[in-house]
Design a protein around this motif. Sequence first.
Motif, PDB file in Angstrom:
ATOM      1  N   VAL A   1      -7.031   2.502  -6.962  1.00 25.50           N
ATOM      2  CA  VAL A   1      -8.681   2.189  -6.825  1.00 25.50           C
ATOM      3  C   VAL A   1      -8.883   0.512  -7.285  1.00 25.50           C
ATOM      4  CG1 VAL A   1     -10.896   2.526  -8.129  1.00 25.50           C
ATOM      5  CG2 VAL A   1      -9.283   4.278  -7.689  1.00 25.50           C
ATOM      6  N   ILE A   2      -8.163   0.066  -8.295  1.00 27.60           N
ATOM      7  CA  ILE A   2      -8.053  -1.154  -8.469  1.00 27.60           C
ATOM      8  C   ILE A   2      -7.664  -2.043  -7.492  1.00 27.60           C
ATOM      9  CG2 ILE A   2      -7.212  -3.070 -10.067  1.00 27.60           C
ATOM     10  CD1 ILE A   2      -7.268  -1.104 -12.414  1.00 27.60           C
ATOM     11  N   LEU A   3      -6.476  -1.802  -6.981  1.00 26.90           N
ATOM     12  CA  LEU A   3      -5.863  -2.511  -5.743  1.00 26.90           C
ATOM     13  C   LEU A   3      -6.922  -2.683  -4.625  1.00 26.90           C
ATOM     14  CD1 LEU A   3      -3.456  -3.806  -4.186  1.00 26.90           C
ATOM     15  CD2 LEU A   3      -2.840  -1.621  -3.596  1.00 26.90           C
TER      16      LEU A   3
ATOM     17  N   GLY B   1      -6.340 -13.824  -8.769  1.00 27.71           N
ATOM     18  CA  GLY B   1      -6.769 -12.597  -8.111  1.00 27.71           C
ATOM     19  C   GLY B   1      -5.224 -11.974  -7.395  1.00 27.71           C
ATOM     20  N   TRP B   2      -4.438 -13.172  -6.795  1.00 30.97           N
ATOM     21  CA  TRP B   2      -3.121 -12.633  -6.435  1.00 30.97           C
ATOM     22  C   TRP B   2      -2.042 -12.160  -7.233  1.00 30.97           C
ATOM     23  CZ3 TRP B   2      -3.859 -11.222  -1.734  1.00 30.97           C
ATOM     24  CH2 TRP B   2      -4.516 -11.950  -0.788  1.00 30.97           C
ATOM     25  N   PHE B   3      -2.028 -12.717  -8.496  1.00 30.97           N
ATOM     26  CA  PHE B   3      -1.250 -12.394  -9.422  1.00 30.97           C
ATOM     27  C   PHE B   3      -1.830 -10.875  -9.969  1.00 30.97           C
ATOM     28  CE2 PHE B   3      -0.304 -16.851  -9.810  1.00 30.97           C
ATOM     29  CZ  PHE B   3       0.949 -16.847  -9.569  1.00 30.97           C
ATOM     30  N   ALA B   4      -3.101 -10.694  -9.900  1.00 31.12           N
ATOM     31  CA  ALA B   4      -3.803  -9.400 -10.588  1.00 31.12           C
ATOM     32  C   ALA B   4      -3.458  -8.542  -9.574  1.00 31.12           C
ATOM     33  CB  ALA B   4      -5.256  -9.761 -10.596  1.00 31.12           C
ATOM     34  N   THR B   5      -3.383  -8.712  -8.167  1.00 39.54           N
ATOM     35  CA  THR B   5      -3.082  -7.647  -7.415  1.00 39.54           C
ATOM     36  C   THR B   5      -1.633  -7.175  -7.300  1.00 39.54           C
ATOM     37  OG1 THR B   5      -4.513  -8.816  -5.534  1.00 39.54           O
ATOM     38  CG2 THR B   5      -2.848  -7.298  -4.504  1.00 39.54           C
ATOM     39  N   ALA B   6      -0.897  -8.300  -7.773  1.00 37.23           N
ATOM     40  CA  ALA B   6       0.673  -7.744  -7.886  1.00 37.23           C
ATOM     41  C   ALA B   6       0.591  -6.853  -9.214  1.00 37.23           C
ATOM     42  CB  ALA B   6       1.395  -8.783  -8.049  1.00 37.23           C
ATOM     43  N   ALA B   7      -0.023  -7.317 -10.183  1.00 32.33           N
ATOM     44  CA  ALA B   7       0.037  -6.542 -11.488  1.00 32.33           C
ATOM     45  C   ALA B   7      -0.504  -5.205 -11.311  1.00 32.33           C
ATOM     46  CB  ALA B   7      -0.638  -7.255 -12.497  1.00 32.33           C
ATOM     47  N   ALA B   8      -1.688  -5.020 -10.476  1.00 35.26           N
ATOM     48  CA  ALA B   8      -2.519  -3.737 -10.521  1.00 35.26           C
ATOM     49  C   ALA B   8      -2.062  -2.856  -9.364  1.00 35.26           C
ATOM     50  CB  ALA B   8      -4.165  -3.980 -10.444  1.00 35.26           C
TER      51      ALA B   8
ATOM     52  N   VAL C   1       0.823  -1.334  -0.008  1.00 35.64           N
ATOM     53  CA  VAL C   1      -0.114   0.042  -0.028  1.00 35.64           C
ATOM     54  C   VAL C   1       0.816   1.351   0.021  1.00 35.64           C
ATOM     55  CG1 VAL C   1      -1.726   1.325   1.406  1.00 35.64           C
ATOM     56  CG2 VAL C   1      -2.071  -0.959   1.182  1.00 35.64           C
ATOM     57  N   THR C   2       1.866   1.025   0.893  1.00 29.43           N
ATOM     58  CA  THR C   2       2.698   2.560   0.944  1.00 29.43           C
ATOM     59  C   THR C   2       3.790   2.340  -0.138  1.00 29.43           C
ATOM     60  OG1 THR C   2       3.920   1.305   2.683  1.00 29.43           O
ATOM     61  CG2 THR C   2       2.005   2.660   3.403  1.00 29.43           C
ATOM     62  N   GLY C   3       4.206   1.257  -0.705  1.00 26.48           N
ATOM     63  CA  GLY C   3       5.194   1.263  -1.579  1.00 26.48           C
ATOM     64  C   GLY C   3       4.699   1.554  -2.842  1.00 26.48           C
ATOM     65  N   ARG C   4       4.445   0.421  -3.759  1.00 26.48           N
ATOM     66  CA  ARG C   4       4.045   0.155  -5.047  1.00 26.48           C
ATOM     67  C   ARG C   4       2.793   1.236  -5.333  1.00 26.48           C
ATOM     68  NH1 ARG C   4       5.660  -2.706  -9.351  1.00 26.48           N
ATOM     69  NH2 ARG C   4       7.670  -2.809  -8.245  1.00 26.48           N
TER      70      ARG C   4
END
Length: 393
Positions: free
Chosen positions: A292-294, A280-287, A229-232
């Motif tokens: 907003v998407i995160l 979803g976990w891979f999408a979390t990393a990608a987005a 949250v605070t990084g990427r």
Amino acid sequence: MPPALYLLALAVFAMGTSEFMLAGLVPDIAAELGVEIASTGLLTSAFAIGMVVGAPVMAALARNRPVRASLLGFLAVFLAAHIAGAVTGSFAVLVATRVVAALANAGFLAVALSAATSLVPAGQRGRALAVLLSGTTIATIAGVPGGALLGAVFGWRVTFWAVALVCLPAAVGVLAGFPARRHDPGTPGPDLAAELALLARPRLIAVMLLAALVNAATFGAFTFLAPLVTGRAGLGELWVPVVLVLFGAGSFAGVTVAGRLSDTRPGGVVAVAGPLLCAGWFATAAAAGRPVILLVLVFVQGALSFAVGSTLITRVLYESAGAPAMGGSYATAALNIGAVVGPVVAGVALGSGLGSLGPAVSSGVLVAAALLLAAGCRSVLVGGSRPPVPAVL
């Protein structure tokens, strides 16, 4: 669902809050007790190890005791450990109280998982488990942020007192929901050797491994949401509790919905929600760079994680129906092995070249491994045959 079951969930809420609340209290504890912040990690490790070891050991010790006496005893020890933690000025004593609290927590949950099924008709074991585990999900929504707020305003010791206080109405639930039964010395208790022998069954081992893998993914990603949250994502620190609450709210939704399906359609839950969870976990990393998407994905992943995880824990209870005293401890152990292994794997991934994206990627890999295992042993996820509810009383 009987009212006593919700009061058992209140105890699980208190215990879940205790397990996760230190994340917001570490700086104050370190400063007041004169230890390095890094050293306070012992508090978390001590609790996790106590949970894994305590589940089978405490269940074995309690197998010849009435359920009511066992639950009240574990609650009393848990409450006393938090009072001791609230008043101590010694870091070593505080670590010891965390071990004792974890042992009591593990024992209570191991007995409660089996006992809760005796409060409902046959075939509603998944719904009863969903109510019980909702205590953990609500702890992430309200208990942990509330504990952090109490600690910030009144000091970390008040949070320990608050956890102890919540145990009191839970004790009332135990008294109201379970009759007082005395153990007849002439009547042998459950055969421990026979119950332990169930661990040699491939079906039980498979479903425990599935549950451990999925819960490892859940706790690994959850533990390291803050750096993401605070990084990427580039959000401020004030967004961290918001994200944790979103994950907890999703968890509550997921365990509630899955509770109505895990008794009759466990294979369907895993077949549909499992691949979505993995993707979803891979999408979390990608987005992660799109806040907003995160935020949306965090809620969805919380729901999917607990839908699949709670369904698998329910299957552990079904597969261990021949172990009325120890079955709950097998489910508890599977859950907490995941809680110990997941953050370790995610921590390694965090230190890799992936950085803050590592934990989400590692969670995707863990769920993928679980899906491959599930594909090879689909029979354990069939909910057609329902063993009788253990007579734990």
